[in-house]
Design a protein around this motif. Sequence first.
Motif: not given
Length: 191
Positions: A164, A166-168, A172
């Motif tokens: 994982p 952070p989305e920001i 990947n």
Amino acid sequence: MTIATERITLEEFLKLPETKPASEYIEGEIIQKPMPKTKHSRLQGRFLRTINEVVEEPKIAYAFPELRCTFGGRSIVPDVAVLLWEQMEFDSNGEPLDDVLIAPYWAIEILSPEQSSNRVTKKIIHCLEHGCQLGWLVDPGDRSILAFLPNQQPQFCEGSDVVPVPEIIPLNITAEQVFSWLRMQASTTGS
């Protein structure tokens, strides 16, 4: 390794000269981090390069090596501290201010053989309790990454598991990719 036996205040600690490797202030004690070795340094450098390649130019964030962060009554030095661009303070020349008085947005700790994984985990939990959005405990010994997110169970990542982020942050990456960075020379097969 603890280098002070009597407790001092955070303010007293911050007045002391910096040490190499860095010392941290945790619960009234001064604890010196272990001297990084080759694998640790290699992973740290690659984390910095990989993260900054995708976040610096669009001014999303910046990954710093060994950045002192003072918050929540402690002063710690994560191996990699990622700050969002909007979290950073700049002087009139556009240069970042030296004192960081917040938890990093993302903290990465690379476990050294002589470190206690529980003590390092405790640092990551402290970061999460004070606004950090992700903590990684990277263990080169068993090629695993433990990802800590706020209010969730830790995620154990190894091999082809996507770790994982952070989305920001547009990244990947798998645990296997991270540990492939340790290989610097092509492997040779029998002659």
